[in-house]
Design a protein around this motif. Sequence first.
Motif, PDB file in Angstrom:
ATOM      1  N   PHE A   1       0.817  -1.205   0.000  1.00 51.19           N
ATOM      2  CA  PHE A   1       0.000   0.000   0.000  1.00 51.19           C
ATOM      3  C   PHE A   1       0.857   1.263   0.000  1.00 51.19           C
ATOM      4  CE2 PHE A   1       0.734  -0.520   4.551  1.00 51.19           C
ATOM      5  CZ  PHE A   1       0.908   0.786   4.995  1.00 51.19           C
ATOM      6  N   GLY A   2       0.256   2.326  -0.493  1.00 51.55           N
ATOM      7  CA  GLY A   2       0.810   3.660  -0.363  1.00 51.55           C
ATOM      8  C   GLY A   2      -0.126   4.478   0.497  1.00 51.55           C
ATOM      9  N   PHE A   3       0.413   5.489   1.147  1.00 52.27           N
ATOM     10  CA  PHE A   3      -0.395   6.316   2.049  1.00 52.27           C
ATOM     11  C   PHE A   3      -0.081   7.776   1.782  1.00 52.27           C
ATOM     12  CE2 PHE A   3      -1.213   7.633   6.720  1.00 52.27           C
ATOM     13  CZ  PHE A   3      -2.532   7.956   6.421  1.00 52.27           C
ATOM     14  N   VAL A   4      -1.112   8.542   1.445  1.00 52.17           N
ATOM     15  CA  VAL A   4      -0.983   9.982   1.239  1.00 52.17           C
ATOM     16  C   VAL A   4      -1.739  10.658   2.373  1.00 52.17           C
ATOM     17  CG1 VAL A   4      -1.342  11.914  -0.343  1.00 52.17           C
ATOM     18  CG2 VAL A   4      -0.879   9.626  -1.250  1.00 52.17           C
ATOM     19  N   PRO A   5      -1.043  11.073   3.428  1.00 51.68           N
ATOM     20  CA  PRO A   5      -1.716  11.640   4.593  1.00 51.68           C
ATOM     21  C   PRO A   5      -2.114  13.089   4.376  1.00 51.68           C
ATOM     22  CG  PRO A   5       0.635  11.659   4.955  1.00 51.68           C
ATOM     23  CD  PRO A   5       0.418  10.998   3.615  1.00 51.68           C
ATOM     24  N   GLN A   6      -2.973  13.570   5.260  1.00 48.77           N
ATOM     25  CA  GLN A   6      -3.381  14.977   5.196  1.00 48.77           C
ATOM     26  C   GLN A   6      -2.202  15.899   5.502  1.00 48.77           C
ATOM     27  OE1 GLN A   6      -6.826  15.886   7.544  1.00 48.77           O
ATOM     28  NE2 GLN A   6      -6.615  18.085   7.285  1.00 48.77           N
ATOM     29  N   ASP A   7      -1.388  15.528   6.467  1.00 46.78           N
ATOM     30  CA  ASP A   7      -0.199  16.307   6.787  1.00 46.78           C
ATOM     31  C   ASP A   7       0.905  15.977   5.788  1.00 46.78           C
ATOM     32  OD1 ASP A   7      -1.425  17.420   9.047  1.00 46.78           O
ATOM     33  OD2 ASP A   7      -0.822  15.720  10.293  1.00 46.78           O
ATOM     34  N   PHE A   8       1.737  16.949   5.470  1.00 42.50           N
ATOM     35  CA  PHE A   8       2.819  16.714   4.532  1.00 42.50           C
ATOM     36  C   PHE A   8       3.808  15.703   5.113  1.00 42.50           C
ATOM     37  CE2 PHE A   8       1.790  21.217   3.137  1.00 42.50           C
ATOM     38  CZ  PHE A   8       1.100  20.795   2.016  1.00 42.50           C
ATOM     39  N   SER A   9       4.210  14.751   4.289  1.00 41.28           N
ATOM     40  CA  SER A   9       5.057  13.655   4.765  1.00 41.28           C
ATOM     41  C   SER A   9       6.380  13.617   4.005  1.00 41.28           C
ATOM     42  CB  SER A   9       4.325  12.314   4.601  1.00 41.28           C
ATOM     43  OG  SER A   9       4.034  12.077   3.228  1.00 41.28           O
ATOM     44  N   PHE A  10       7.046  14.764   3.946  1.00 38.86           N
ATOM     45  CA  PHE A  10       8.330  14.821   3.254  1.00 38.86           C
ATOM     46  C   PHE A  10       9.260  15.745   4.018  1.00 38.86           C
ATOM     47  CE2 PHE A  10       5.189  17.495   0.915  1.00 38.86           C
ATOM     48  CZ  PHE A  10       5.592  18.731   1.390  1.00 38.86           C
ATOM     49  N   TYR A  11      10.499  15.822   3.543  1.00 41.88           N
ATOM     50  CA  TYR A  11      11.503  16.682   4.152  1.00 41.88           C
ATOM     51  C   TYR A  11      11.516  18.013   3.409  1.00 41.88           C
ATOM     52  CZ  TYR A  11      12.962  12.457   6.544  1.00 41.88           C
ATOM     53  OH  TYR A  11      12.981  11.330   7.326  1.00 41.88           O
ATOM     54  N   GLN A  12      11.093  19.068   4.106  1.00 41.02           N
ATOM     55  CA  GLN A  12      10.922  20.381   3.486  1.00 41.02           C
ATOM     56  C   GLN A  12      12.225  20.921   2.908  1.00 41.02           C
ATOM     57  OE1 GLN A  12       8.093  22.307   3.238  1.00 41.02           O
ATOM     58  NE2 GLN A  12       6.649  21.485   4.719  1.00 41.02           N
ATOM     59  N   GLU A  13      13.351  20.593   3.534  1.00 39.32           N
ATOM     60  CA  GLU A  13      14.632  21.155   3.100  1.00 39.32           C
ATOM     61  C   GLU A  13      15.208  20.427   1.882  1.00 39.32           C
ATOM     62  OE1 GLU A  13      15.599  18.063   6.290  1.00 39.32           O
ATOM     63  OE2 GLU A  13      14.019  19.523   5.823  1.00 39.32           O
ATOM     64  N   LEU A  14      14.587  19.313   1.497  1.00 38.74           N
ATOM     65  CA  LEU A  14      15.061  18.561   0.341  1.00 38.74           C
ATOM     66  C   LEU A  14      14.246  18.898  -0.903  1.00 38.74           C
ATOM     67  CD1 LEU A  14      15.614  15.006   1.893  1.00 38.74           C
ATOM     68  CD2 LEU A  14      17.241  16.902   1.705  1.00 38.74           C
ATOM     69  N   SER A  15      14.756  18.505  -2.040  1.00 36.28           N
ATOM     70  CA  SER A  15      14.064  18.701  -3.317  1.00 36.28           C
ATOM     71  C   SER A  15      13.120  17.525  -3.565  1.00 36.28           C
ATOM     72  CB  SER A  15      15.088  18.779  -4.449  1.00 36.28           C
ATOM     73  OG  SER A  15      15.708  17.505  -4.625  1.00 36.28           O
ATOM     74  N   PRO A  16      12.231  17.634  -4.568  1.00 40.37           N
ATOM     75  CA  PRO A  16      11.404  16.479  -4.921  1.00 40.37           C
ATOM     76  C   PRO A  16      12.235  15.243  -5.262  1.00 40.37           C
ATOM     77  CG  PRO A  16      10.517  18.444  -5.952  1.00 40.37           C
ATOM     78  CD  PRO A  16      11.832  18.839  -5.328  1.00 40.37           C
TER      79      PRO A  16
END
Length: 251
Positions: free
Chosen positions: A85-100
């Motif tokens: 499964f993949g999960f796309v939460p309501q809260d952002f789930s990445f590192y803001q200081e990194l690039s895509p």
Amino acid sequence: MAIAETYAVNINDIEFGYPDNPEVSFTQLNLKIAKGERFGLFGPNGAGKTTLMNLMTGLLKVNKGSISLLGHDVNKHNNTVSKLFGFVPQDFSFYQELSPVENLEFFGAWSGLNKQQINQRIDELLDILGLDDVRNKQVQKFSGGMKRRVNLAIGVIHNPPVLFLDEPTVGVDVQTRHAIINYLKILNESGTTLIYTSHQLSEAEGLCEQVALLDDRKIITQGNIHSLLKEHQHNTLEELFIDLTGKEYRD
């Protein structure tokens, strides 16, 4: 010969309660979501939507009963289930200081992809989601809509057969919402089961085929959305929602 599993999610008589808040609980809840469905899970604030989604993804564990994902017990096969499964939460789930690119490299490796697979998926996703021109810029500088698309890309980096989406378009403009919903439909057409929750009921009506309405941690109705509207003599999902859950404030 093994029989192929027909359910993406199979919830059997689960019971769950938070130790510090016993009033927030599920008792003997059952739900089946078939493979390939676009399934919507809706309810007022506090109905239990996020808790149920966390149980389905194994972030929380049931006290009794069972939850299986494509035939695998969510709480007994963690390594196997996490790849399903993949999960796309309501809260952002990445590192803001990194690039895509950097975020997708990290989460792709965490999902078990090799370098070639990661690079291929990064190119595909950034192109599809309109992020190729900003692939090497810090995500913290992005607009809310662009961050939502990065969130989605991370959730599908490993091509999961089941995708959980908790308010995936909250706070975005009409164009971004339209693009995200269209991409979700494309994923579904390729075989991905979508399990989606949102307060945007008009959006939900255009995406979902099957729905379940939760209130007070209970499923109060479920089925094909068009059949439910006909049964309750309503024209829209919002009308049905208000009729079954009431007009009182829930925040």
